[in-house]
Design a protein around this motif. Structure first.
Motif, PDB file in Angstrom:
ATOM      1  N   GLU A 230       0.826  -1.208   0.000  1.00  0.00           N
ATOM      2  CA  GLU A 230       0.000   0.000   0.000  1.00  0.00           C
ATOM      3  C   GLU A 230       0.860   1.258   0.000  1.00  0.00           C
ATOM      4  O   GLU A 230       0.620   2.196  -0.784  1.00  0.00           O
ATOM      5  CB  GLU A 230      -0.930  -0.020   1.218  1.00  0.00           C
ATOM      6  CG  GLU A 230      -1.701   1.271   1.461  1.00  0.00           C
ATOM      7  CD  GLU A 230      -2.693   1.578   0.363  1.00  0.00           C
ATOM      8  OE1 GLU A 230      -2.992   2.768   0.152  1.00  0.00           O
ATOM      9  OE2 GLU A 230      -3.179   0.626  -0.292  1.00  0.00           O
ATOM     10  N   THR A 253      -5.761  -3.183  -8.212  1.00  0.00           N
ATOM     11  CA  THR A 253      -6.430  -4.251  -7.480  1.00  0.00           C
ATOM     12  C   THR A 253      -5.471  -5.432  -7.391  1.00  0.00           C
ATOM     13  O   THR A 253      -4.671  -5.663  -8.298  1.00  0.00           O
ATOM     14  CB  THR A 253      -7.727  -4.678  -8.183  1.00  0.00           C
ATOM     15  OG1 THR A 253      -7.405  -5.223  -9.467  1.00  0.00           O
ATOM     16  CG2 THR A 253      -8.653  -3.491  -8.355  1.00  0.00           C
ATOM     17  N   GLY A 273      -9.545  -5.010  -3.262  1.00  0.00           N
ATOM     18  CA  GLY A 273     -10.516  -4.634  -4.273  1.00  0.00           C
ATOM     19  C   GLY A 273     -10.553  -5.542  -5.474  1.00  0.00           C
ATOM     20  O   GLY A 273     -10.993  -5.131  -6.558  1.00  0.00           O
ATOM     21  N   GLY A 293     -11.701  -5.205   0.705  1.00  0.00           N
ATOM     22  CA  GLY A 293     -10.883  -4.022   0.901  1.00  0.00           C
ATOM     23  C   GLY A 293     -10.754  -3.171  -0.341  1.00  0.00           C
ATOM     24  O   GLY A 293     -11.105  -3.578  -1.452  1.00  0.00           O
ATOM     25  N   LEU A 294     -10.235  -1.964  -0.149  1.00  0.00           N
ATOM     26  CA  LEU A 294     -10.027  -1.049  -1.263  1.00  0.00           C
ATOM     27  C   LEU A 294      -8.764  -1.430  -2.047  1.00  0.00           C
ATOM     28  O   LEU A 294      -7.873  -2.095  -1.529  1.00  0.00           O
ATOM     29  CB  LEU A 294      -9.893   0.380  -0.746  1.00  0.00           C
ATOM     30  CG  LEU A 294     -11.148   1.005  -0.134  1.00  0.00           C
ATOM     31  CD1 LEU A 294     -10.829   2.377   0.425  1.00  0.00           C
ATOM     32  CD2 LEU A 294     -12.274   1.093  -1.161  1.00  0.00           C
ATOM     33  N   PRO A 295      -8.675  -1.011  -3.309  1.00  0.00           N
ATOM     34  CA  PRO A 295      -7.466  -1.288  -4.093  1.00  0.00           C
ATOM     35  C   PRO A 295      -6.235  -0.629  -3.495  1.00  0.00           C
ATOM     36  O   PRO A 295      -6.319   0.306  -2.691  1.00  0.00           O
ATOM     37  CB  PRO A 295      -7.809  -0.697  -5.473  1.00  0.00           C
ATOM     38  CG  PRO A 295      -9.298  -0.671  -5.528  1.00  0.00           C
ATOM     39  CD  PRO A 295      -9.739  -0.401  -4.121  1.00  0.00           C
ATOM     40  N   LEU A 298      -5.522   3.347  -2.412  1.00  0.00           N
ATOM     41  CA  LEU A 298      -6.760   4.053  -2.042  1.00  0.00           C
ATOM     42  C   LEU A 298      -7.136   3.855  -0.580  1.00  0.00           C
ATOM     43  O   LEU A 298      -8.210   4.281  -0.155  1.00  0.00           O
ATOM     44  CB  LEU A 298      -7.923   3.585  -2.931  1.00  0.00           C
ATOM     45  CG  LEU A 298      -7.764   3.787  -4.432  1.00  0.00           C
ATOM     46  CD1 LEU A 298      -9.021   3.328  -5.164  1.00  0.00           C
ATOM     47  CD2 LEU A 298      -7.460   5.241  -4.764  1.00  0.00           C
ATOM     48  N   ALA A 299      -6.269   3.211   0.198  1.00  0.00           N
ATOM     49  CA  ALA A 299      -6.605   2.961   1.603  1.00  0.00           C
ATOM     50  C   ALA A 299      -6.778   4.253   2.389  1.00  0.00           C
ATOM     51  O   ALA A 299      -7.518   4.291   3.388  1.00  0.00           O
ATOM     52  CB  ALA A 299      -5.523   2.100   2.261  1.00  0.00           C
ATOM     53  N   LEU A 301      -8.505   6.646   1.710  1.00  0.00           N
ATOM     54  CA  LEU A 301      -9.884   7.116   1.636  1.00  0.00           C
ATOM     55  C   LEU A 301     -10.689   6.663   2.840  1.00  0.00           C
ATOM     56  O   LEU A 301     -11.769   7.224   3.119  1.00  0.00           O
ATOM     57  CB  LEU A 301     -10.540   6.609   0.351  1.00  0.00           C
ATOM     58  CG  LEU A 301      -9.913   7.094  -0.967  1.00  0.00           C
ATOM     59  CD1 LEU A 301     -10.663   6.507  -2.149  1.00  0.00           C
ATOM     60  CD2 LEU A 301      -9.905   8.620  -1.035  1.00  0.00           C
ATOM     61  N   THR A 302     -10.216   5.654   3.561  1.00  0.00           N
ATOM     62  CA  THR A 302     -10.913   5.176   4.760  1.00  0.00           C
ATOM     63  C   THR A 302      -9.998   5.349   5.973  1.00  0.00           C
ATOM     64  O   THR A 302      -9.631   6.438   6.341  1.00  0.00           O
ATOM     65  CB  THR A 302     -11.343   3.707   4.589  1.00  0.00           C
ATOM     66  OG1 THR A 302     -10.189   2.913   4.268  1.00  0.00           O
ATOM     67  CG2 THR A 302     -12.357   3.578   3.461  1.00  0.00           C
TER      68      THR A 302
END
Length: 426
Positions: A230, A253, A273, A293-295, A298-299, A301-302
């Motif tokens: 990530e 992804t 993702g 989970g997100l791609p 993009l983590a 974003l949360t």
């Protein structure tokens, strides 16, 4: 890589060794040899035969100009030059066979001469263009093989097989990536798909693979490997933005698998993702659990953390199948998606050995191409892995050795048929 004096990598083209065309597509073949020269030869013979069997008011001998033109489109430069000369000779001989009042004369002879010269020049331009195209395809293939390194047989104690199909047959390069990394903490597997296409996607894939090969070997915790991936994706995006490029919003992804060295019947997984892996075995097909989970990239974003690590039980005879969206989003003429899990279940019901990695990859590859009629809208990667037997010998990298499994053949038809298995299981 220097490009001074026009001698850089892109400025050089492969030189012909005895032929004007190296690897161009052969339209006509006989026993593995090109016979495209037969087309202008047949025309060269037909023109004077027809001309001599028609009346003096209907002369077609000047059509000899088309012989060299056809050769220029199909053959090499030398062959085109030969047919240009033969066209002139044929014209002179056929025209001289008629009485003087029926001859076409020097005007058409000049036409055949000029047409032959222009045809040879056209062949030179075409062959140079084909050489450049082959050179660029070679560069793209080398780039892909650099990113997707060859995997030794039984690498990391896994039987594995893979198929990569580029949506752009000429480019042969895209953002799909996969790898196996054995290490002291077990074997890790990564498959992913970078958003977008072109060299920018290849750069991002190479960055993620480089991080995976280091973190997958050194880090004991799979969650740390996921976190490193990530962070690497964010760093890569920051670098592209600093360069002023327009692709600074890329993401990827991916599926990250961990085969613990101390436990043989389980697999750890992190899904970024991506489609969760399928487990295919004699008892049917089931999808492994995932947290959605997100791609990668993009983590933030949360919570900013990567998806959690989940553990799933895997039977010794089960093969894990990982695919990119070139498979899951393949559509037929009616717009229906390829029913991957149902198709595999049907294949297993007919032949349980379809679960073997090489057979499974070949089965899914053929099924995808058959479903979409050979028209892929996206790059397609199919990757299958399964633990080897407990009796395999360990190699220097912490994995196990063994033979490779080919993806060049389709599912077998030998063996006893078994009762119909279940469809997709949860």
């Amino acid at each position: 890589m220097s490009d001074r004096g026009g001698q850089g990598l892109l400025a050089r083209h492969p030189r012909a060794r005895g032929r004007d065309v190296l690897e161009r597509q052969k339209l006509l073949q006989f026993r593995g040899h090109s016979v495209t020269w037969l087309v202008p030869l047949l025309m060269l013979v037909a023109i004077p035969v027809v001309d001599l069997n028609t009346g003096g008011e209907f002369r077609i001998v000047s059509w000899c100009v088309f012989v060299a033109a056809i050769a220029a489109a199909l053959c090499g430069v030398r062959t085109t030059a030969v047919f240009a000369v033969l066209g002139v000779v044929t014209y002179v001989a056929a025209d001289a066979a008629w009485p003087y009042q029926y001859r076409e004369g020097p005007a058409d002879l000049v036409l055949v001469l000029v047409g032959g010269v222009l045809s040879v020049l056209a062949a030179v331009v075409r062959v140079r263009g084909e050489r450049r195209m082959l050179h660029m395809r070679h560069i793209a293939e080398t780039t892909r093989r650099t990113v997707l390194r060859p995997l030794p047989p039984g690498w990391g104690g896994l039987d594995h097989a893979a198929a990569y199909l580029a949506a752009d047959a000429d480019a042969r390069v895209g953002g799909d990536f996969y790898d196996i990394q054995p290490g002291p903490h077990g074997t890790r597997v990564l498959l992913g798909d970078v958003q977008g296409k072109g060299l920018g996607a290849v750069e991002a894939a190479a960055a993620l693979l480089g991080t995976f090969r280091e973190a997958g070997y050194h880090e004991a915790d799979l969650a740390t490997v996921a976190e490193r991936l990530e962070v690497r994706m964010r760093r890569h995006r920051g670098h592209t933005v600093a360069l002023g490029r327009a692709d600074g919003d890329r993401f990827a992804t991916a599926v990250l698998l961990g085969f613990p060295a101390e436990e043989q019947g389980v697999v750890d997984l992190v899904v970024f993702g991506h489609e969760a892996p399928l487990a295919a075995g004699p008892d049917g097909v089931r999808r492994l659990p995932h947290a959605g989970g997100l791609p990668l990239g993009l983590a933030e974003l949360t919570s900013g953390d990567p998806p959690p690590v989940l553990r799933a039980a895997v039977a010794p005879e089960e093969t894990l199948l990982l695919v990119t969206d070139g498979v899951t989003e393949a559509r037929d003429g009616a717009g229906a998606f390829y029913p991957l899990a149902d198709d595999i279940a049907a294949g297993l019901a007919r032949e349980p050995r379809t679960a073997e990695p090489d057979r499974l990859v070949a089965y899914v590859r053929d099924g995808t191409l058959r479903h979409c009629g050979g028209r892929l809208d996206d790059d397609t990667t199919i990757f299958a892995v399964r633990r080897r037997g407990a009796g395999s010998m360990r190699n220097d990298a912490g994995g196990q050795g063994g033979r490779d499994l080919s993806v060049g053949r389709g599912p077998g038809t030998d063996g006893d048929e078994r009762p119909e298995r279940g469809r997709l299981q949860s």
